[in-house]
Design a protein around this motif. Sequence first.
Motif, mmCIF file in Angstrom:
data_model
loop_
_atom_site.group_PDB
_atom_site.id
_atom_site.type_symbol
_atom_site.label_atom_id
_atom_site.label_comp_id
_atom_site.label_asym_id
_atom_site.label_seq_id
_atom_site.Cartn_x
_atom_site.Cartn_y
_atom_site.Cartn_z
ATOM 1 N N ILE A 1 23.451 -36.328 -31.990
ATOM 2 C CA ILE A 1 24.063 -34.999 -31.856
ATOM 3 C C ILE A 1 24.746 -34.864 -30.499
ATOM 4 C CG2 ILE A 1 23.547 -32.521 -31.643
ATOM 5 C CD1 ILE A 1 23.519 -33.401 -34.534
ATOM 6 N N SER A 2 24.118 -35.360 -29.462
ATOM 7 C CA SER A 2 24.705 -35.296 -28.126
ATOM 8 C C SER A 2 26.037 -36.045 -28.067
ATOM 9 C CB SER A 2 23.720 -35.873 -27.104
ATOM 10 O OG SER A 2 24.306 -35.905 -25.831
ATOM 11 N N ARG A 3 26.089 -37.224 -28.685
ATOM 12 C CA ARG A 3 27.348 -37.987 -28.698
ATOM 13 C C ARG A 3 28.421 -37.278 -29.524
ATOM 14 N NH1 ARG A 3 23.952 -42.581 -28.728
ATOM 15 N NH2 ARG A 3 24.125 -42.818 -30.977
ATOM 16 N N ILE A 4 28.019 -36.628 -30.593
ATOM 17 C CA ILE A 4 28.981 -35.878 -31.403
ATOM 18 C C ILE A 4 29.534 -34.699 -30.600
ATOM 19 C CG2 ILE A 4 29.255 -34.423 -33.456
ATOM 20 C CD1 ILE A 4 27.180 -36.308 -34.830
ATOM 21 N N GLU A 5 28.687 -34.040 -29.829
ATOM 22 C CA GLU A 5 29.141 -32.931 -28.988
ATOM 23 C C GLU A 5 30.121 -33.421 -27.918
ATOM 24 O OE1 GLU A 5 25.393 -31.389 -27.650
ATOM 25 O OE2 GLU A 5 25.134 -30.139 -29.446
ATOM 26 N N GLN A 6 29.844 -34.581 -27.328
ATOM 27 C CA GLN A 6 30.769 -35.158 -26.349
ATOM 28 C C GLN A 6 32.101 -35.494 -27.004
ATOM 29 O OE1 GLN A 6 28.612 -38.522 -24.849
ATOM 30 N NE2 GLN A 6 27.278 -37.294 -23.541
ATOM 31 N N LYS A 7 32.022 -36.052 -28.196
ATOM 32 C CA LYS A 7 33.225 -36.394 -28.941
ATOM 33 C C LYS A 7 34.027 -35.123 -29.249
ATOM 34 C CE LYS A 7 32.451 -38.389 -32.963
ATOM 35 N NZ LYS A 7 32.406 -39.274 -34.145
ATOM 36 N N SER A 8 33.346 -34.053 -29.596
ATOM 37 C CA SER A 8 34.004 -32.788 -29.899
ATOM 38 C C SER A 8 34.785 -32.268 -28.693
ATOM 39 C CB SER A 8 32.966 -31.759 -30.340
ATOM 40 O OG SER A 8 33.582 -30.526 -30.608
ATOM 41 N N ARG A 9 34.196 -32.351 -27.518
ATOM 42 C CA ARG A 9 34.886 -31.909 -26.304
ATOM 43 C C ARG A 9 36.134 -32.753 -26.045
ATOM 44 N NH1 ARG A 9 29.524 -31.040 -24.941
ATOM 45 N NH2 ARG A 9 29.267 -33.042 -23.888
ATOM 46 N N LYS A 10 36.015 -34.055 -26.259
ATOM 47 C CA LYS A 10 37.157 -34.948 -26.055
ATOM 48 C C LYS A 10 38.273 -34.615 -27.051
ATOM 49 C CE LYS A 10 38.479 -39.773 -25.632
ATOM 50 N NZ LYS A 10 38.079 -41.162 -25.733
ATOM 51 N N ILE A 11 37.908 -34.327 -28.285
ATOM 52 C CA ILE A 11 38.896 -33.990 -29.312
ATOM 53 C C ILE A 11 39.624 -32.696 -28.967
ATOM 54 C CG2 ILE A 11 39.079 -33.197 -31.714
ATOM 55 C CD1 ILE A 11 36.952 -35.402 -32.308
ATOM 56 N N GLU A 12 38.891 -31.713 -28.503
ATOM 57 C CA GLU A 12 39.530 -30.450 -28.112
ATOM 58 C C GLU A 12 40.544 -30.686 -26.997
ATOM 59 O OE1 GLU A 12 39.540 -27.573 -29.668
ATOM 60 O OE2 GLU A 12 38.183 -28.455 -31.133
ATOM 61 N N ARG B 1 20.607 -40.510 -42.344
ATOM 62 C CA ARG B 1 20.425 -39.677 -43.532
ATOM 63 C C ARG B 1 20.305 -38.200 -43.150
ATOM 64 N NH1 ARG B 1 22.274 -42.740 -47.164
ATOM 65 N NH2 ARG B 1 21.113 -44.580 -47.721
ATOM 66 N N ASP B 2 20.325 -37.927 -41.864
ATOM 67 C CA ASP B 2 20.131 -36.564 -41.374
ATOM 68 C C ASP B 2 21.384 -35.720 -41.623
ATOM 69 O OD1 ASP B 2 18.350 -34.731 -39.677
ATOM 70 O OD2 ASP B 2 20.304 -34.593 -38.684
ATOM 71 N N GLU B 3 21.254 -34.684 -42.425
ATOM 72 C CA GLU B 3 22.397 -33.839 -42.771
ATOM 73 C C GLU B 3 22.946 -33.088 -41.564
ATOM 74 O OE1 GLU B 3 24.712 -33.285 -45.153
ATOM 75 O OE2 GLU B 3 23.752 -35.038 -45.987
ATOM 76 N N ARG B 4 22.091 -32.790 -40.601
ATOM 77 C CA ARG B 4 22.567 -32.083 -39.408
ATOM 78 C C ARG B 4 23.585 -32.939 -38.661
ATOM 79 N NH1 ARG B 4 19.177 -30.734 -34.139
ATOM 80 N NH2 ARG B 4 18.716 -32.905 -34.490
ATOM 81 N N CYS B 5 23.303 -34.239 -38.548
ATOM 82 C CA CYS B 5 24.229 -35.158 -37.876
ATOM 83 C C CYS B 5 25.515 -35.305 -38.682
ATOM 84 C CB CYS B 5 23.586 -36.530 -37.694
ATOM 85 S SG CYS B 5 22.211 -36.552 -36.548
ATOM 86 N N LYS B 6 25.376 -35.462 -39.976
ATOM 87 C CA LYS B 6 26.556 -35.624 -40.831
ATOM 88 C C LYS B 6 27.428 -34.367 -40.795
ATOM 89 C CE LYS B 6 24.601 -38.998 -43.948
ATOM 90 N NZ LYS B 6 25.458 -40.079 -43.568
ATOM 91 N N SER B 7 26.815 -33.210 -40.837
ATOM 92 C CA SER B 7 27.569 -31.955 -40.798
ATOM 93 C C SER B 7 28.256 -31.756 -39.458
ATOM 94 C CB SER B 7 26.650 -30.767 -41.088
ATOM 95 O OG SER B 7 26.213 -30.820 -42.419
ATOM 96 N N ALA B 8 27.550 -32.066 -38.390
ATOM 97 C CA ALA B 8 28.143 -31.929 -37.053
ATOM 98 C C ALA B 8 29.363 -32.836 -36.911
ATOM 99 C CB ALA B 8 27.107 -32.247 -35.971
ATOM 100 N N ASN B 9 29.257 -34.067 -37.415
ATOM 101 C CA ASN B 9 30.394 -34.975 -37.312
ATOM 102 C C ASN B 9 31.526 -34.546 -38.247
ATOM 103 O OD1 ASN B 9 30.934 -37.450 -35.680
ATOM 104 N ND2 ASN B 9 31.676 -38.110 -37.675
ATOM 105 N N TRP B 10 31.193 -34.019 -39.426
ATOM 106 C CA TRP B 10 32.220 -33.520 -40.339
ATOM 107 C C TRP B 10 33.034 -32.422 -39.672
ATOM 108 C CZ3 TRP B 10 35.874 -33.414 -43.583
ATOM 109 C CH2 TRP B 10 36.327 -32.232 -44.147
ATOM 110 N N ILE B 11 32.379 -31.522 -38.959
ATOM 111 C CA ILE B 11 33.079 -30.427 -38.278
ATOM 112 C C ILE B 11 34.097 -30.988 -37.289
ATOM 113 C CG2 ILE B 11 32.762 -28.537 -36.624
ATOM 114 C CD1 ILE B 11 30.052 -27.999 -38.136
ATOM 115 N N ASN C 1 26.621 -46.128 -46.581
ATOM 116 C CA ASN C 1 27.315 -45.528 -45.429
ATOM 117 C C ASN C 1 28.017 -44.264 -45.879
ATOM 118 O OD1 ASN C 1 26.676 -47.764 -43.662
ATOM 119 N ND2 ASN C 1 28.154 -48.923 -44.858
ATOM 120 N N THR C 2 27.337 -43.143 -45.761
ATOM 121 C CA THR C 2 27.877 -41.885 -46.268
ATOM 122 C C THR C 2 28.261 -40.945 -45.132
ATOM 123 O OG1 THR C 2 25.674 -40.935 -46.436
ATOM 124 C CG2 THR C 2 26.544 -42.031 -48.395
ATOM 125 N N VAL C 3 29.141 -40.020 -45.441
ATOM 126 C CA VAL C 3 29.550 -39.024 -44.461
ATOM 127 C C VAL C 3 29.095 -37.657 -44.930
ATOM 128 C CG1 VAL C 3 31.461 -40.390 -43.606
ATOM 129 C CG2 VAL C 3 31.871 -38.722 -45.413
#
Length: 136
Positions: free
Chosen positions: A18-29, A53-63, A134-136
Motif C-alpha cells: 500500500i505504501s508503494r502504491i501511495e508513492q506511485k500515486s503521488r508520482k502519477i499526479e 490476493r488482498d482486495e485492498r491492494c488491488k483496489s488501491a492500484n486500480w484507482i 496474476n489478477t488485477v
Amino acid sequence: MASSAAYPDADENLEAIISRIEQKSRKIETLLKQSKPVEALKTALEGSPLKTRDERCKSANWIVVHRAMMAIRDVDGMFNSLDPEYYDILMKYLYRGLSTGDRPTCDQCLKIHEKLTEKAGLGCILRSLADTVNTV
C-alpha cells in the motif's frame, strides 16, 4: 517491466505494498500536472501487485491506473510511446474498468481496447483472460 517484479512475494507485508502504491500515486499526479499522461500510465502499470490476493491492494492500484488511464486523450499517440511489455497488464486493467459499469470509464476502456487489440492482436486478450493467477 510491467510485471510484478516490485512485488515478488504474495505474502509480503500488505502495508508495504500500500505504501508503494501511495508513492506511485503521488508520482502519477506529478506527471499528470506536467501533461505527461503516457508516462503516468507507464508508472501506474509498473509494479502492479498481481500476485497478492488482498482486495485492498488491488483496489488501491486500480484507482492509480484508472486515474492515469482516464487522462489519456490521444489513444493512437499513446501506443506510439507505450512499450509492448505493458500490453498484457493494460488489457487486464481494461477488463477491470469495463466491469465497473461506469459510463466514462467504459467508454475510455473500449477506445483503448480497440487500439490495443489492433496493436497487440487477439493473443493479448487470451493471455489476460486465461491468466487467473496474476489478477488485477
